[in-house]
Design an enzyme around this catalytic site. Sequence first.
Site, PDB file in Angstrom:
ATOM      1  N   LYS A   1     -16.835  -3.712  -3.499  1.00  0.00           N
ATOM      2  CA  LYS A   1     -16.395  -2.393  -3.016  1.00  0.00           C
ATOM      3  C   LYS A   1     -17.344  -1.297  -3.463  1.00  0.00           C
ATOM      4  CE  LYS A   1     -11.607  -3.177  -1.896  1.00  0.00           C
ATOM      5  NZ  LYS A   1     -10.199  -2.847  -2.090  1.00  0.00           N
TER       6      LYS A   1
ATOM      7  N   LYS B   1     -14.590 -13.613   4.618  1.00  0.00           N
ATOM      8  CA  LYS B   1     -13.138 -13.422   4.689  1.00  0.00           C
ATOM      9  C   LYS B   1     -12.754 -12.504   5.855  1.00  0.00           C
ATOM     10  CE  LYS B   1     -11.067 -10.163   1.943  1.00  0.00           C
ATOM     11  NZ  LYS B   1     -10.416  -9.481   0.821  1.00  0.00           N
TER      12      LYS B   1
ATOM     13  N   LYS C   1      -9.073  -6.479   6.795  1.00  0.00           N
ATOM     14  CA  LYS C   1      -8.488  -5.351   7.535  1.00  0.00           C
ATOM     15  C   LYS C   1      -9.550  -4.285   7.798  1.00  0.00           C
ATOM     16  CE  LYS C   1      -4.393  -4.953   4.483  1.00  0.00           C
ATOM     17  NZ  LYS C   1      -4.823  -4.817   3.115  1.00  0.00           N
TER      18      LYS C   1
HETATM   19  P1  TYM Z   1      -4.665  -6.846   0.086  1.00  0.00           P
HETATM   20  O1  TYM Z   1      -3.871  -5.698   0.569  1.00  0.00           O
HETATM   21  O2  TYM Z   1      -6.147  -6.804   0.298  1.00  0.00           O
HETATM   22  O3  TYM Z   1      -4.144  -8.186   0.757  1.00  0.00           O
HETATM   23  C1  TYM Z   1      -2.766  -8.559   0.706  1.00  0.00           C
HETATM   24  C2  TYM Z   1      -2.657 -10.051   0.526  1.00  0.00           C
HETATM   25  O4  TYM Z   1      -3.348 -10.748   1.588  1.00  0.00           O
HETATM   26  C3  TYM Z   1      -4.242 -11.710   1.029  1.00  0.00           C
HETATM   27  N1  TYM Z   1      -5.410 -11.815   1.929  1.00  0.00           N
HETATM   28  C4  TYM Z   1      -5.814 -12.936   2.522  1.00  0.00           C
HETATM   29  N2  TYM Z   1      -5.339 -14.192   2.469  1.00  0.00           N
HETATM   30  C5  TYM Z   1      -5.973 -15.125   3.218  1.00  0.00           C
HETATM   31  N3  TYM Z   1      -7.055 -14.866   4.001  1.00  0.00           N
HETATM   32  C6  TYM Z   1      -7.563 -13.625   4.085  1.00  0.00           C
HETATM   33  N4  TYM Z   1      -8.605 -13.370   4.871  1.00  0.00           N
HETATM   34  C7  TYM Z   1      -6.933 -12.585   3.312  1.00  0.00           C
HETATM   35  N5  TYM Z   1      -7.174 -11.261   3.166  1.00  0.00           N
HETATM   36  C8  TYM Z   1      -6.235 -10.811   2.306  1.00  0.00           C
HETATM   37  C9  TYM Z   1      -4.632 -11.131  -0.333  1.00  0.00           C
HETATM   38  O5  TYM Z   1      -5.093 -12.138  -1.206  1.00  0.00           O
HETATM   39  C10 TYM Z   1      -3.317 -10.542  -0.789  1.00  0.00           C
HETATM   40  O6  TYM Z   1      -2.497 -11.522  -1.372  1.00  0.00           O
HETATM   41  N6  TYM Z   1      -4.922  -6.040  -4.810  1.00  0.00           N
HETATM   42  C11 TYM Z   1      -4.108  -6.550  -3.747  1.00  0.00           C
HETATM   43  C12 TYM Z   1      -2.757  -5.864  -3.645  1.00  0.00           C
HETATM   44  C13 TYM Z   1      -1.985  -5.860  -4.924  1.00  0.00           C
HETATM   45  C14 TYM Z   1      -1.301  -6.967  -5.493  1.00  0.00           C
HETATM   46  C15 TYM Z   1      -0.677  -6.450  -6.672  1.00  0.00           C
HETATM   47  C16 TYM Z   1      -1.170  -8.315  -5.142  1.00  0.00           C
HETATM   48  C17 TYM Z   1      -1.757  -4.782  -5.701  1.00  0.00           C
HETATM   49  N7  TYM Z   1      -0.964  -5.130  -6.774  1.00  0.00           N
HETATM   50  C18 TYM Z   1       0.081  -7.291  -7.486  1.00  0.00           C
HETATM   51  C19 TYM Z   1      -0.404  -9.134  -5.976  1.00  0.00           C
HETATM   52  C20 TYM Z   1       0.201  -8.625  -7.128  1.00  0.00           C
HETATM   53  C21 TYM Z   1      -4.824  -6.359  -2.430  1.00  0.00           C
HETATM   54  O7  TYM Z   1      -5.678  -5.519  -2.292  1.00  0.00           O
HETATM   55  O8  TYM Z   1      -4.351  -7.141  -1.434  1.00  0.00           O
END
Ligand code: TYM
Length: 336
Positions: free
Chosen positions: A119, A201, A204
């Site tokens: 990032k 990956k 979004k």
């Molecule tokens: P975020 O918002 O980027 O993504 C949400 C969840 O989706 C999963 N993910 C994927 N899984 C499979 N293939 C992909 N291409 C893919 N892209 C995203 C992510 O692994 C995630 O589980 N930091 C986290 C949000 C967060 C969080 C937490 C998660 C904040 N606090 C506490 C767990 C526990 C994030 O940015 O996810």
Amino acid sequence: MENQAPERKKRVLSLIQPTAVPTIGNYFGALKNWKAMSEDYDCLFGVADLHAITVRQEPAMLRKQSTEMFALLLANGLDPEKSIVFMQSHVPQHSQLGWLLNCYTQFGEASRMTQFKDKSQKHADNINVGLFSYPTLMAADILLYQSDFVPIGADQKQHLELTRNIAERFNGIYGNVFTIPEPFIGKKGAKITSLQDPTSKMSKSDPNPKASVSVLDEPNMIMKKFKSAVTDSEACVRYADGKDGINNLMTIYSCCTGKAYEEIEKEFDGKGYGDFKVAVAEAVIAELAPVQAEYKRIITDTAYINECMAKGAERASRLAQRTLDKCMKKIGFKQI
Ligand code: TYM
């Protein structure tokens, strides 16, 4: 045995950032597992709006997207009476514990986070301290609720390992304050890749609209995107090294239908990629249809959304305060 208190159900927590409509990567990597786990565990699921501001957000847009993400969690089938569904910024204990945990996290270990490095490259003009301490806030999210399992995609595994290290360090100093959480990473769907560059990956924030499928994409759009997915020149549906595009499509198909890779290979034996892509698109359209229909209904019901948010915040806050109090007492803050 009679009169014995029932064993506490294992607790599950996970959050998602509201920075855009979730992709099918988010869906298969996380949201689908959330729904499945919500049947058997004591669950908390939230919208990580505090995390979202590590990248500059337009205020009206942040508000809108956070509300939409919350509605989408409900549309995904999470029952707000059963699970606690909440907005992270509505529970101030997250920021409070986040600060405390900053002081138990080494600069070196936070510097090793690959997402921070990625990032920082992407947003070279805004490498803020929040971006750096993002994983300590995530650790706070998890540890506040004494979570046992955290369902995530593979990209969040390193953050979870850091969370465990912080918790173990804290417990080592003060005794057993935090439950040490385990990641729950599904066997399939933990890393759905881009339809245009299947080695990276699905994200979004990908600027190429053909690279990702959003959970709210219309059926004809989903079909179009799968038809233009990058594959290879072998023209044989089989799961193998070097066939990243086909492997990804097979994973997506398997996540929708529950079929094993061998079954999929048999099903498409002798058929071309054109047929396979249409079948994958149709399976995704069918998988998302109930979520989309429910979303359309819920998003217009502002009163219901607000009511669920308020209830979620109240329930989450009550649990979070217990851990925060314990933590502050252990550290030595004077309590009144
Ligand atoms: P975020 O918002 O980027 O993504 C949400 C969840 O989706 C999963 N993910 C994927 N899984 C499979 N293939 C992909 N291409 C893919 N892209 C995203 C992510 O692994 C995630 O589980 N930091 C986290 C949000 C967060 C969080 C937490 C998660 C904040 N606090 C506490 C767990 C526990 C994030 O940015 O996810």
